[in-house]
Design an enzyme around this catalytic site. Structure first.
Site, PDB file in Angstrom:
ATOM      1  N   GLU A 130     -35.177 -12.382  10.853  1.00 60.28           N
ATOM      2  CA  GLU A 130     -33.897 -13.195  10.166  1.00 60.28           C
ATOM      3  C   GLU A 130     -32.844 -12.159   9.846  1.00 60.28           C
ATOM      4  O   GLU A 130     -32.828 -10.941  10.300  1.00 60.28           O
ATOM      5  CB  GLU A 130     -34.743 -13.329   8.801  1.00 60.28           C
ATOM      6  CG  GLU A 130     -35.742 -14.258   8.841  1.00 60.28           C
ATOM      7  CD  GLU A 130     -36.292 -14.572   7.451  1.00 60.28           C
ATOM      8  OE1 GLU A 130     -35.760 -14.318   6.436  1.00 60.28           O
ATOM      9  OE2 GLU A 130     -37.537 -15.263   7.359  1.00 60.28           O
ATOM     10  N   ALA A 133     -33.812  -9.508   7.725  1.00 61.75           N
ATOM     11  CA  ALA A 133     -35.180  -8.890   8.214  1.00 61.75           C
ATOM     12  C   ALA A 133     -35.396  -8.630   9.583  1.00 61.75           C
ATOM     13  O   ALA A 133     -35.677  -9.581  10.461  1.00 61.75           O
ATOM     14  CB  ALA A 133     -36.436  -9.952   7.665  1.00 61.75           C
ATOM     15  N   TRP A 164     -31.956 -14.878  16.210  1.00 66.43           N
ATOM     16  CA  TRP A 164     -32.262 -14.530  17.435  1.00 66.43           C
ATOM     17  C   TRP A 164     -33.701 -14.631  18.049  1.00 66.43           C
ATOM     18  O   TRP A 164     -34.328 -13.706  18.184  1.00 66.43           O
ATOM     19  CB  TRP A 164     -31.831 -12.739  17.443  1.00 66.43           C
ATOM     20  CG  TRP A 164     -30.507 -12.563  17.148  1.00 66.43           C
ATOM     21  CD1 TRP A 164     -29.602 -13.149  17.594  1.00 66.43           C
ATOM     22  CD2 TRP A 164     -30.423 -11.445  16.581  1.00 66.43           C
ATOM     23  NE1 TRP A 164     -28.344 -12.433  17.376  1.00 66.43           N
ATOM     24  CE2 TRP A 164     -28.811 -11.484  16.345  1.00 66.43           C
ATOM     25  CE3 TRP A 164     -30.798 -10.148  15.851  1.00 66.43           C
ATOM     26  CZ2 TRP A 164     -28.229 -10.414  15.899  1.00 66.43           C
ATOM     27  CZ3 TRP A 164     -30.050  -9.247  15.098  1.00 66.43           C
ATOM     28  CH2 TRP A 164     -28.752  -9.377  15.311  1.00 66.43           C
ATOM     29  N   ARG A 247     -46.216  -4.505  22.867  1.00 64.10           N
ATOM     30  CA  ARG A 247     -45.310  -3.352  23.417  1.00 64.10           C
ATOM     31  C   ARG A 247     -45.549  -3.136  24.721  1.00 64.10           C
ATOM     32  O   ARG A 247     -44.500  -2.615  25.347  1.00 64.10           O
ATOM     33  CB  ARG A 247     -45.337  -2.337  22.206  1.00 64.10           C
ATOM     34  CG  ARG A 247     -44.667  -3.056  21.023  1.00 64.10           C
ATOM     35  CD  ARG A 247     -44.575  -1.962  19.668  1.00 64.10           C
ATOM     36  NE  ARG A 247     -43.716  -2.654  18.832  1.00 64.10           N
ATOM     37  CZ  ARG A 247     -43.875  -2.325  17.291  1.00 64.10           C
ATOM     38  NH1 ARG A 247     -44.731  -1.226  17.137  1.00 64.10           N
ATOM     39  NH2 ARG A 247     -43.152  -2.757  16.522  1.00 64.10           N
ATOM     40  N   GLN A 283     -27.852  16.409  48.157  1.00 60.38           N
ATOM     41  CA  GLN A 283     -28.800  16.847  47.204  1.00 60.38           C
ATOM     42  C   GLN A 283     -28.536  16.770  45.777  1.00 60.38           C
ATOM     43  O   GLN A 283     -29.198  16.165  44.892  1.00 60.38           O
ATOM     44  CB  GLN A 283     -29.357  18.224  47.439  1.00 60.38           C
ATOM     45  CG  GLN A 283     -30.725  18.579  46.814  1.00 60.38           C
ATOM     46  CD  GLN A 283     -30.547  20.232  46.863  1.00 60.38           C
ATOM     47  OE1 GLN A 283     -29.676  20.863  46.484  1.00 60.38           O
ATOM     48  NE2 GLN A 283     -31.842  20.587  46.986  1.00 60.38           N
ATOM     49  N   GLU A 369     -38.978  -6.238  20.071  1.00 62.21           N
ATOM     50  CA  GLU A 369     -40.060  -5.816  19.786  1.00 62.21           C
ATOM     51  C   GLU A 369     -40.294  -4.662  19.020  1.00 62.21           C
ATOM     52  O   GLU A 369     -41.255  -3.846  19.259  1.00 62.21           O
ATOM     53  CB  GLU A 369     -41.026  -5.828  21.188  1.00 62.21           C
ATOM     54  CG  GLU A 369     -41.721  -7.093  21.524  1.00 62.21           C
ATOM     55  CD  GLU A 369     -42.671  -7.609  20.282  1.00 62.21           C
ATOM     56  OE1 GLU A 369     -42.189  -8.474  19.761  1.00 62.21           O
ATOM     57  OE2 GLU A 369     -43.722  -7.186  20.383  1.00 62.21           O
TER      58      GLU A 369
HETATM   59  C1  LIG Z   1     -31.899 -11.354  22.691  1.00 60.62           C
HETATM   60  C2  LIG Z   1     -32.829 -10.937  21.614  1.00 60.62           C
HETATM   61  C3  LIG Z   1     -34.140 -11.748  21.476  1.00 60.62           C
HETATM   62  C4  LIG Z   1     -34.951 -11.363  20.326  1.00 60.62           C
HETATM   63  N1  LIG Z   1     -36.047 -12.359  20.268  1.00 60.62           N
HETATM   64  C5  LIG Z   1     -36.709 -12.431  19.210  1.00 60.62           C
HETATM   65  C6  LIG Z   1     -37.944 -13.246  19.068  1.00 60.62           C
HETATM   66  O1  LIG Z   1     -38.185 -13.904  20.020  1.00 60.62           O
HETATM   67  N2  LIG Z   1     -38.554 -13.245  18.039  1.00 60.62           N
HETATM   68  C7  LIG Z   1     -38.311 -12.544  16.985  1.00 60.62           C
HETATM   69  O2  LIG Z   1     -38.793 -12.569  15.853  1.00 60.62           O
HETATM   70  N3  LIG Z   1     -37.197 -11.727  17.027  1.00 60.62           N
HETATM   71  C8  LIG Z   1     -36.619 -11.528  18.180  1.00 60.62           C
HETATM   72  N4  LIG Z   1     -35.362 -10.656  18.110  1.00 60.62           N
HETATM   73  C9  LIG Z   1     -35.056  -9.707  17.044  1.00 60.62           C
HETATM   74  C10 LIG Z   1     -35.205  -8.222  17.205  1.00 60.62           C
HETATM   75  O3  LIG Z   1     -36.902  -7.974  17.578  1.00 60.62           O
HETATM   76  C11 LIG Z   1     -34.603  -7.402  16.382  1.00 60.62           C
HETATM   77  O4  LIG Z   1     -33.275  -7.678  16.829  1.00 60.62           O
HETATM   78  C12 LIG Z   1     -34.911  -6.181  16.291  1.00 60.62           C
HETATM   79  O5  LIG Z   1     -36.112  -5.948  15.792  1.00 60.62           O
HETATM   80  C13 LIG Z   1     -34.016  -5.214  15.501  1.00 60.62           C
HETATM   81  O6  LIG Z   1     -33.737  -5.996  14.066  1.00 60.62           O
HETATM   82  P1  LIG Z   1     -32.225  -5.989  13.798  1.00 60.62           P
HETATM   83  O7  LIG Z   1     -31.607  -6.631  15.006  1.00 60.62           O
HETATM   84  O8  LIG Z   1     -32.218  -6.546  12.697  1.00 60.62           O
HETATM   85  O9  LIG Z   1     -31.596  -4.540  13.667  1.00 60.62           O
HETATM   86  P2  LIG Z   1     -31.641  -3.429  12.678  1.00 60.62           P
HETATM   87  O10 LIG Z   1     -33.001  -3.364  11.990  1.00 60.62           O
HETATM   88  O11 LIG Z   1     -30.647  -3.796  11.682  1.00 60.62           O
HETATM   89  O12 LIG Z   1     -31.535  -2.065  13.323  1.00 60.62           O
HETATM   90  C14 LIG Z   1     -30.186  -1.736  13.618  1.00 60.62           C
HETATM   91  C15 LIG Z   1     -30.438  -0.248  13.988  1.00 60.62           C
HETATM   92  O13 LIG Z   1     -30.585   0.565  12.986  1.00 60.62           O
HETATM   93  C16 LIG Z   1     -31.878   1.324  13.452  1.00 60.62           C
HETATM   94  N5  LIG Z   1     -32.801   1.257  12.114  1.00 60.62           N
HETATM   95  C17 LIG Z   1     -33.387   0.242  11.592  1.00 60.62           C
HETATM   96  N6  LIG Z   1     -34.214   0.471  10.777  1.00 60.62           N
HETATM   97  C18 LIG Z   1     -34.297   1.777  10.571  1.00 60.62           C
HETATM   98  C19 LIG Z   1     -34.739   2.805   9.646  1.00 60.62           C
HETATM   99  N7  LIG Z   1     -35.496   2.490   8.725  1.00 60.62           N
HETATM  100  N8  LIG Z   1     -34.295   4.170   9.731  1.00 60.62           N
HETATM  101  C20 LIG Z   1     -33.439   4.342  10.828  1.00 60.62           C
HETATM  102  N9  LIG Z   1     -33.104   3.766  11.477  1.00 60.62           N
HETATM  103  C21 LIG Z   1     -33.228   2.270  11.461  1.00 60.62           C
HETATM  104  C22 LIG Z   1     -32.359   0.622  14.348  1.00 60.62           C
HETATM  105  O14 LIG Z   1     -33.171   1.395  15.312  1.00 60.62           O
HETATM  106  C23 LIG Z   1     -31.211  -0.039  15.205  1.00 60.62           C
HETATM  107  O15 LIG Z   1     -30.669   0.799  16.026  1.00 60.62           O
HETATM  108  C24 LIG Z   1     -34.753 -10.797  19.279  1.00 60.62           C
HETATM  109  C25 LIG Z   1     -33.208  -9.776  19.203  1.00 60.62           C
HETATM  110  C26 LIG Z   1     -32.384 -10.179  20.433  1.00 60.62           C
HETATM  111  C27 LIG Z   1     -31.281  -9.414  20.392  1.00 60.62           C
END
Ligand SMILES: Cc1cc2nc3c(=O)[nH]c(=O)nc-3n(C[C@H](O)[C@H](O)[C@H](O)COP(=O)(O)OP(=O)(O)OC[C@H]3O[C@@H](n4cnc5c(N)ncnc54)[C@H](O)[C@@H]3O)c2cc1C
Ligand SMILES: Cc1cc2nc3c(=O)[nH]c(=O)nc-3n(C[C@H](O)[C@H](O)[C@H](O)COP(=O)(O)OP(=O)(O)OC[C@H]3O[C@@H](n4cnc5c(N)ncnc54)[C@H](O)[C@@H]3O)c2cc1C
Lengths: 547, 263
Positions: A130, A133, A164, A247, A283, A369
């Site tokens: 979300e 989330a 997403w 994963r 190389q 993931e």
């Molecule tokens: C093309 C695409 C397809 C997707 N498909 C699905 C799907 O089918 N189903 C689904 O449920 N989700 C899906 N997602 C969601 C995806 O799993 C999330 O985008 C991902 O888990 C990261 O969450 P976020 O984007 O909110 O990033 P955030 O959690 O906001 O992270 C942003 C950055 O901060 C870092 N970060 C996060 N938490 C911490 C912490 N505690 N400490 C330090 N650094 C941190 C992260 O590594 C990242 O670099 C998809 C996303 C994309 C872009």
């Protein structure tokens, strides 16, 4: 667990490649990528049991599927990633969406829904993320309220927004994570449910053939028997339970896409004449842009295969291993694709060649993931526990195994891998003694070093094995050279970066630490690396000839 | 009607190169495939099965790995698969190979129609099919593009230089098949492949088919492959540079020197 043998698996991969060659050649994929278009018809065909029936692999036999195991599915994921990571993601979303049902569904739910997915060729989506989330599902806002009729629980009304979601705009069936009174839970929601809608298809950097969309749920009613497992509050455990496995599939994406980019570069370099000869003979070029990636990708393959075999055996979970595989292989794939662009020079930077697309695509494997930073955290947490529990002996024990391997086979660099593991044990111990893991950056870096050391150690075992797994295309001399390079360079990285980490965050003497991690001995092991890389470069040229 | 199709597993020769130093084939990383001509022969048999309800048996002589092509054939709809495998077969030339396969066909019993590929893309001899027909004393039609059966009559459309020939024969007979233009081999789906795994694959040895060991392998082979080599590279062309007028003059000069034109 699986009933599919290697011959059948090979034939399935052949059919998949042949299908792709005919129906979605590169020109077609490039056009879909440009147009940001989801190839609905292709997916339907791929799910058609008269054409391919790929999705049947993840459905148990008793429910009308083929009951594929981890090895089967990762091999298909790898092959799909070589074709197009967007299409791969779309198929994978069905795998993912089905997983909560597979691990948490009641017998009746599995019978009903698995069969429906198999027979009606349903595209499934997995809805966890979300807006607030992402990495952290604690902020989950989507709610499921109980609907009680005549004093009995009849169903739930779900309200919230998802972001997403792969296949979000095109799926037939959704597994949605929502907060029920008893905690986060998975619900099965059908596309035509009242109050359910999908938002626009996102305009993404890569995997543009994969439909990604947000979802809106406004008082969507689902009957009680569509709560997966029919017990509230099991959602996070159900998701966790398959992380090792899912994963690993993303790891296979990274490896597959990376291999495709690498092979493109190897073939290209044999035809591109610059500086009086083909680039493949330079190389500086091969040792910088080609060989390191070939080594990392082959190490990834060995690791993924080993973990897949364990998951197909009696072992469950393997979350740390899944995280190691995902982290290592997706970084390897991403780096290989990046340098494949460089290896093709200006041509690589154009859309006429596939590498820039692979680069855009493969980046997602480092994000979804669980981002690779979350992987570093997960790896660190898992192994830190082991380190503490074993009083620092976890990697010492592993090192002893590698020494024993070296006594039997001195060609794979197992002695260097053992030195790397001992250095790692020492660095972990220093971090413990100085309480350095209060620094988040230390934990992340430890996660990275742990992954590298374990992958290198496993690579030695694989390279020394009597028979190589079916995915290996290089010969023994080359695999041994790759394993040596990996073990030697990893040992050096673990030792030198470990020292840097400890001294950067804590106290101590560089001289003492260097001695404690046997830095000089590890440096001594770097002899012959150049010769090994020359051999690897030559073998790559032999194996991946220009088409 | 019983149809037997002879199939061979071959390296994908589009990817094989000859090592110029050692004269051996570089097989590293080269996948094995079903000989494309055999793939078409198999599809021809399956089309006949569709029409006539014939039973189709595939047979392959080769090492244990050759079972892959038999599985592929089973997945595509073949009724029965036989792997002829025995150390005694190693090193067989086309004659010894034809002998072994002919023995196996005799053991199968009634074979009304035998289909082979025109040639194998690795050995390239195109002799095995005719060899089998000879051993079994059957009429043979080579280079077929299409085969039809009506009652006991076989009608084949045979490729000729510059055209086609329609040839008829009485069953039993043997045909070898060429590839039609833009042929795309059929591939089985995942469930078909999984189902083929459940089907029996018979393994026959030299003794099983009652073959005389003296007629097999190197012993039974009148020919031997002496060496394999890539043909020498042709001399590089020469490149001339200059203005259009200079080049035309140069070209005319060369054509005269080489006696292509006189004046
Ligand atoms: C093309 C695409 C397809 C997707 N498909 C699905 C799907 O089918 N189903 C689904 O449920 N989700 C899906 N997602 C969601 C995806 O799993 C999330 O985008 C991902 O888990 C990261 O969450 P976020 O984007 O909110 O990033 P955030 O959690 O906001 O992270 C942003 C950055 O901060 C870092 N970060 C996060 N938490 C911490 C912490 N505690 N400490 C330090 N650094 C941190 C992260 O590594 C990242 O670099 C998809 C996303 C994309 C872009
Ligand atoms: C490079 C090379 C050169 C060779 N040159 C010669 C040579 O000059 N003379 C010679 O006698 N041998 C030669 N051989 C050996 C020859 O390949 C084998 O003896 C083989 O068993 C059959 O010959 P072929 O591959 O030429 O097949 P072909 O005769 O070209 O094949 C025709 C058809 O016969 C059937 N068939 C062939 N082999 C089998 C099989 N094992 N199982 C089932 N069906 C089969 C298939 O339908 C095939 O399409 C050569 C081998 C190689 C690799």
């Amino acid at each position: 667990m699986t009933t599919i043998d290697a011959v059948s698996r090979g034939l399935m991969l052949d059919s998949l490649k042949e299908y792709a060659k005919r129906r979605i050649p590169f020109d077609c994929i490039r056009e879909l990528d440009r147009e940001n278009e989801f190839p609905a018809e292709i997916l339907k065909e791929m799910y058609d049991p008269g054409v391919l029936g790929v999705h049947l692999l993840l459905i148990p036999r008793e429910h009308g599927g083929l009951g594929g195991g981890t090895v089967d599915i990762y091999r298909v994921c790898e092959a799909l990633a070589r074709i197009d990571l967007g299409i791969a993601t779309s198929v994978f979303a069905t795998f993912l969406g089905t997983d909560p049902l597979r691990v948490g569904g009641t017998e009746a739910q599995q019978r009903k829904w698995m069969r429906k997915i198999a027979e009606e060729k349903l595209l499934v989506a997995y809805g966890a993320t979300e807006a607030d989330a992402g990495s952290d599902l604690v902020n989950l806002r989507t709610r499921a309220e109980q609907v009680v009729k005549n004093g009995k629980l009849a169903g739930y009304k779900i309200t919230g927004n998802k972001q997403w979601i792969s296949n979000g705009g095109v799926a037939d069936l959704y597994t949605i994570l929502a907060l029920a009174p008893g905690g986060p839970s998975w619900f099965l929601v059908e596309r035509d449910a009242t109050g359910f809608s999908a938002n626009k298809h996102e305009d993404k950097h890569g995997i543009r053939l994969s439909n990604t969309a947000g979802l809106s749920l406004d008082d969507v009613y689902v009957p009680a028997d569509q709560l997966i497992g029919e017990v509230e509050g099991q959602g996070l455990q159900q998701a966790q339970a398959v992380f090792g496995y899912t994963r690993l599939m993303v790891a296979a994406f990274g490896m597959g896409a990376g291999c495709e980019a690498l092979e493109t570069a190897v073939r290209y370099s044999q035809q591109r004449i610059q500086g009086g000869g083909p680039l493949s003979q330079k190389q500086g070029y091969t040792h910088k842009l080609i060989v390191p990636h070939a080594v990392a990708l082959e190490a990834s393959r060995a690791y993924i295969h080993a973990i897949a075999l364990r998951l197909d055996g009696e072992e469950h979970g393997l979350q740390t291993e899944g995280a190691i595989g995902k982290y290592y292989a997706t970084e390897a794939g991403n780096n290989a694709a990046e340098d494949a662009i460089q290896a093709l020079g200006g041509y690589g930077y154009t859309r006429d060649f596939p590498v820039e697309k692979i680069k855009r695509d493969v980046k997602i494997a480092c994000i979804y993931e669980g981002t690779n930073e979350i992987m570093e955290m997960t790896i660190y947490r898992g192994r830190w526990q082991e380190h503490l529990k074993s009083r620092g002996q976890y990697y010492i024990g592993m090192a002893a195994e590698l020494d024993a391997l070296h006594a039997q086979n001195a060609n794979v660099g197992a002695d260097s891998a053992a030195l790397g593991l001992r250095a790692l044990a020492r660095i972990l111990e220093d971090c413990r003694a100085q309480r350095l893991t209060r620094h988040q950056n230390v934990t992340f870096k430890l996660g990275e070093l742990i992954a590298a050391a374990e992958v290198a150690a496993n690579f030695c075992k694989t390279a020394a094995a009597k028979e190589y797994n079916e995915g290996v295309r290089m010969d023994r001399a080359c695999c041994e050279a790759m394993s040596r390079v990996c073990a030697r360079e990893t040992a050096f990285d673990v030792a030198s970066q470990g020292i840097k980490l400890v001294l950067g965050a804590g106290t101590g003497s560089a001289a003492e630490l260097s001695q404690a991690v046997s830095l000089v001995e590890i440096e001594d092991r770097q002899r012959g690396v150049t010769e090994d890389k020359d051999l690897i470069a030559a073998k790559l040229n032999e194996t991946f000839r220009p088409r | 009607m019983n149809i037997v199709v002879c199939i061979k597993q071959v390296p994908d020769t589009t990817q094989v190169k000859v090592d110029p130093q050692t004269g051996t084939l570089i097989r590293a990383g080269v996948p094995s495939i079903l000989n494309p001509y055999d793939h078409f022969a198999l599809e021809t048999a399956l089309a006949l099965k569709e029409k006539t309800g014939a039973e189709v048996t595939v047979i392959s002589m080769g090492p244990p790995q050759a079972k892959t092509v038999l599985r592929l054939a089973l997945a595509l709809g073949t009724d029965r698969g036989i792997l002829l495998s025995d150390r005694a077969f190693a090193g067989s030339d086309t004659w010894a190979t034809s002998y072994a396969i002919a023995r196996a066909i005799k053991k199968i019993g009634k074979a009304d129609l035998i289909l082979c590929g025109m040639m194998a893309i690795d050995g390239d001899t195109a002799q095995t099919g005719p060899g089998i027909a000879q051993q079994l004393h059957l009429p043979q039609i080579t280079f077929c593009e299409h085969v039809a059966v009506s009652g006991r009559k076989l009608t084949a459309k045979k490729l000729m230089d510059g055209g086609h020939e329609i040839v008829e024969a009485q069953l039993p007979a043997l045909c070898t098949l060429v590839l039609p233009a833009d042929y795309k081999p059929a591939f089985p789906s995942f469930p078909e492949i999984a189902a083929a795994q459940e089907k029996d694959l018979e393994l026959w040895t030299a003794a099983d088919v009652g073959a005389d060991e003296n007629l097999l392998g190197l012993k039974g082979s009148p020919t031997r492959v002496d060496r394999v080599y890539a043909p020498p590279q042709r001399a590089r062309g020469t490149v001339h540079q200059g203005t259009a007028a200079e080049l035309v003059e140069k070209l005319v000069c060369i054509l005269k020197e080489e006696n292509f034109i006189k004046c």
